[in-house]
Scaffold this motif. Sequence first.
Motif, PDB file in Angstrom:
ATOM      1  N   ASN A   1      39.813  47.864  43.562  1.00 15.28           N
ATOM      2  CA  ASN A   1      41.059  48.820  43.274  1.00 15.28           C
ATOM      3  C   ASN A   1      41.836  47.774  42.236  1.00 15.28           C
ATOM      4  O   ASN A   1      41.594  46.443  42.384  1.00 15.28           O
ATOM      5  CB  ASN A   1      41.691  49.286  44.478  1.00 15.28           C
ATOM      6  CG  ASN A   1      42.223  48.431  45.443  1.00 15.28           C
ATOM      7  OD1 ASN A   1      42.604  47.174  45.139  1.00 15.28           O
ATOM      8  ND2 ASN A   1      41.943  48.933  46.668  1.00 15.28           N
ATOM      9  N   GLY A   2      42.685  48.076  41.866  1.00 19.89           N
ATOM     10  CA  GLY A   2      43.647  47.295  40.964  1.00 19.89           C
ATOM     11  C   GLY A   2      44.569  46.441  41.908  1.00 19.89           C
ATOM     12  O   GLY A   2      44.665  45.493  41.158  1.00 19.89           O
ATOM     13  N   THR A   3      44.844  46.997  42.735  1.00 17.64           N
ATOM     14  CA  THR A   3      45.553  45.917  43.852  1.00 17.64           C
ATOM     15  C   THR A   3      44.754  44.585  44.157  1.00 17.64           C
ATOM     16  O   THR A   3      45.393  43.340  44.090  1.00 17.64           O
ATOM     17  CB  THR A   3      45.844  46.544  45.077  1.00 17.64           C
ATOM     18  OG1 THR A   3      46.830  47.755  44.831  1.00 17.64           O
ATOM     19  CG2 THR A   3      46.908  45.803  45.929  1.00 17.64           C
TER      20      THR A   3
ATOM     21  N   SER B   1      42.988  48.944  36.983  1.00 21.81           N
ATOM     22  CA  SER B   1      42.784  49.861  38.065  1.00 21.81           C
ATOM     23  C   SER B   1      41.973  50.972  37.473  1.00 21.81           C
ATOM     24  O   SER B   1      42.305  51.614  36.338  1.00 21.81           O
ATOM     25  CB  SER B   1      44.040  50.536  38.551  1.00 21.81           C
ATOM     26  OG  SER B   1      43.752  51.548  39.511  1.00 21.81           O
TER      27      SER B   1
ATOM     28  N   LYS C   1      43.698  57.224  36.368  1.00 23.76           N
ATOM     29  CA  LYS C   1      44.102  56.319  35.201  1.00 23.76           C
ATOM     30  C   LYS C   1      43.180  56.896  34.256  1.00 23.76           C
ATOM     31  O   LYS C   1      42.358  57.796  34.300  1.00 23.76           O
ATOM     32  CB  LYS C   1      43.546  54.983  35.739  1.00 23.76           C
ATOM     33  CG  LYS C   1      44.490  54.435  37.082  1.00 23.76           C
ATOM     34  CD  LYS C   1      45.910  54.257  36.778  1.00 23.76           C
ATOM     35  CE  LYS C   1      46.702  54.162  38.089  1.00 23.76           C
ATOM     36  NZ  LYS C   1      47.067  52.716  38.602  1.00 23.76           N
TER      37      LYS C   1
ATOM     38  N   ASP D   1      49.069  43.329  33.748  1.00 29.04           N
ATOM     39  CA  ASP D   1      48.664  44.316  34.594  1.00 29.04           C
ATOM     40  C   ASP D   1      48.334  45.424  33.571  1.00 29.04           C
ATOM     41  O   ASP D   1      49.245  46.104  33.052  1.00 29.04           O
ATOM     42  CB  ASP D   1      49.803  44.510  35.569  1.00 29.04           C
ATOM     43  CG  ASP D   1      49.333  45.694  36.394  1.00 29.04           C
ATOM     44  OD1 ASP D   1      48.571  46.746  36.282  1.00 29.04           O
ATOM     45  OD2 ASP D   1      50.242  45.946  37.472  1.00 29.04           O
TER      46      ASP D   1
ATOM     47  N   SER E   1      52.099  46.218  41.763  1.00 32.39           N
ATOM     48  CA  SER E   1      52.308  45.113  40.701  1.00 32.39           C
ATOM     49  C   SER E   1      52.828  44.018  41.390  1.00 32.39           C
ATOM     50  O   SER E   1      52.741  42.894  41.361  1.00 32.39           O
ATOM     51  CB  SER E   1      53.281  45.476  39.683  1.00 32.39           C
ATOM     52  OG  SER E   1      52.642  46.399  38.977  1.00 32.39           O
TER      53      SER E   1
ATOM     54  N   ALA F   1      46.719  48.361  34.401  1.00 32.41           N
ATOM     55  CA  ALA F   1      46.174  49.541  35.147  1.00 32.41           C
ATOM     56  C   ALA F   1      46.600  50.668  34.298  1.00 32.41           C
ATOM     57  O   ALA F   1      45.881  51.969  34.646  1.00 32.41           O
ATOM     58  CB  ALA F   1      46.963  49.498  36.319  1.00 32.41           C
ATOM     59  N   GLN F   2      47.409  50.935  33.319  1.00 29.95           N
ATOM     60  CA  GLN F   2      47.943  52.030  32.529  1.00 29.95           C
ATOM     61  C   GLN F   2      47.737  51.834  31.270  1.00 29.95           C
ATOM     62  O   GLN F   2      48.150  52.700  30.303  1.00 29.95           O
ATOM     63  CB  GLN F   2      49.404  52.338  32.926  1.00 29.95           C
ATOM     64  CG  GLN F   2      49.778  52.252  34.302  1.00 29.95           C
ATOM     65  CD  GLN F   2      51.163  52.714  34.713  1.00 29.95           C
ATOM     66  OE1 GLN F   2      51.983  53.025  33.722  1.00 29.95           O
ATOM     67  NE2 GLN F   2      51.534  52.837  35.865  1.00 29.95           N
TER      68      GLN F   2
ATOM     69  N   VAL G   1      53.338  44.181  33.004  1.00 25.26           N
ATOM     70  CA  VAL G   1      52.814  45.617  33.129  1.00 25.26           C
ATOM     71  C   VAL G   1      52.956  46.289  31.910  1.00 25.26           C
ATOM     72  O   VAL G   1      54.069  46.451  31.458  1.00 25.26           O
ATOM     73  CB  VAL G   1      53.611  46.324  34.228  1.00 25.26           C
ATOM     74  CG1 VAL G   1      52.709  47.595  34.523  1.00 25.26           C
ATOM     75  CG2 VAL G   1      53.377  45.578  35.604  1.00 25.26           C
TER      76      VAL G   1
END
Length: 424
Positions: A74-76, A196, A201, A172, A104, A174-175, A146
């Motif tokens: 996962n992204g984490t 992520s 997403k 980051d 984050s 993820a988005q 981010v």
Amino acid sequence: MEVLAIRGGGATAEIEWPIWPRSSSETLKAVAGVLESGRWALSGQWRGSTSREQEFARRFAEYNEVAHCVPTANGTSALTIAFEGLGVGAGDEVLVPGLTWVASASSVLNVNAVPVLVDVDPATLCASAEAIEAAITSRTTAISVVHLYSAVTDMDAVLEVADRHGLPVVEDCAQAHGARWRGRRVGSLGRVGAFSMQQTKLLAAGEGGAATTDDPELADRLFQLRADGRSLADGPRVFDQVELSDRSSVMGSNYCMPESSAAILLAQLTTLEQENEVRDVNAVRLADALERVPGVMPIRPPSAVTDRAYYQFAVSIDRDAFAGRPLEQIRRALEAELDFPVSRSYPPLNDNPLYQPHNKRRYRLSEEHARQIDPRRFDLPEAERAFARVLILHHRVLLAGAEAMTVVSEAFSRVQRLADQIPG
Ligand SMILES: *Cc1c(COP(=O)(O)O)cnc(C)c1O
């Protein structure tokens, strides 16, 4: 008389909103192929062909124009191995924007480091380079930025500060799958990019993630950090033998992406570019229309974002133009009008119910450390202002037809004009 939907009038929208994620016959075939292959995990036995995981790693690196990609659960976990791979550890400080998803910052806690929350630039809602520079101390070991909602952090300014202080930057992403800053893909600008692929997403597998880097030694550490310290075996593969070897230079954990997720992502990746284009065209249409509504200010990506990626469409609301109604009531009225979820921005991490590291036993390394990680010690006025003003729409709204963008802006316009009707 015109009546708001929340007051029992008809909704503005009679639209069947696209669902997300979307499956296709290719996705279905890809997953079936994994199930029949006898290879369900990177850590499983070799069955005569490259794992989907390694195939996805190659393709996603290519897509992002970076040398290396390490898929993760996962992204984490992508963020966690990014920090660990950079050597961040106990007591180190990592700068993190104060307005973002909780992971984050929690990924920094995962390596026993201290997330130092920095305020955001109101124009982008991403970390401000000035706030970053002001937060640097002798204990700072990394800067994490981010790319939030549909913006990209000002990477010119952040990289300049980072270079001057000799600090690595983690992006980051993820988005922001597919976004470019001055022609360069996000995730390729800092030392490490973390993505992520959770189901909401822009590129989705259900759960999934990836870390990207141009640095071959860092890539080797990232590989091991997510595979319990194991590496890919050197030399020829042997049928039915485990492909990973116990050759190790760093202790890891298991954050591996399953073969089924990698197969889904290989199929989904083929449509990402085209979907980003559709979202971009609609986002510009929607922003242009919303800009004409009093009290509604769409948050546009900065002009240095040469390829835009919209995870969320964000708008800033001036309550004064909505009869002074609280944002939460305006949100509910819009939701009724659209028959589509309208959300608030993230609460700032210094006052966020999902972010309570000071109450978690696991992080209580010492009294001093507990004080350091307490998010309430940070001042985040711009993040707080954003929380009081910003509403967001998930990117699937942008996958609807052009006429739906008119409907969305009409809904905002109606709620604004008839704000007196919004129930208290
Ligand atoms: C989704 C997200 C993450 C975490 O990813 P998971 O796959 O849910 O672990 C991290 N950072 C940001 C900004 C995100 O939006």
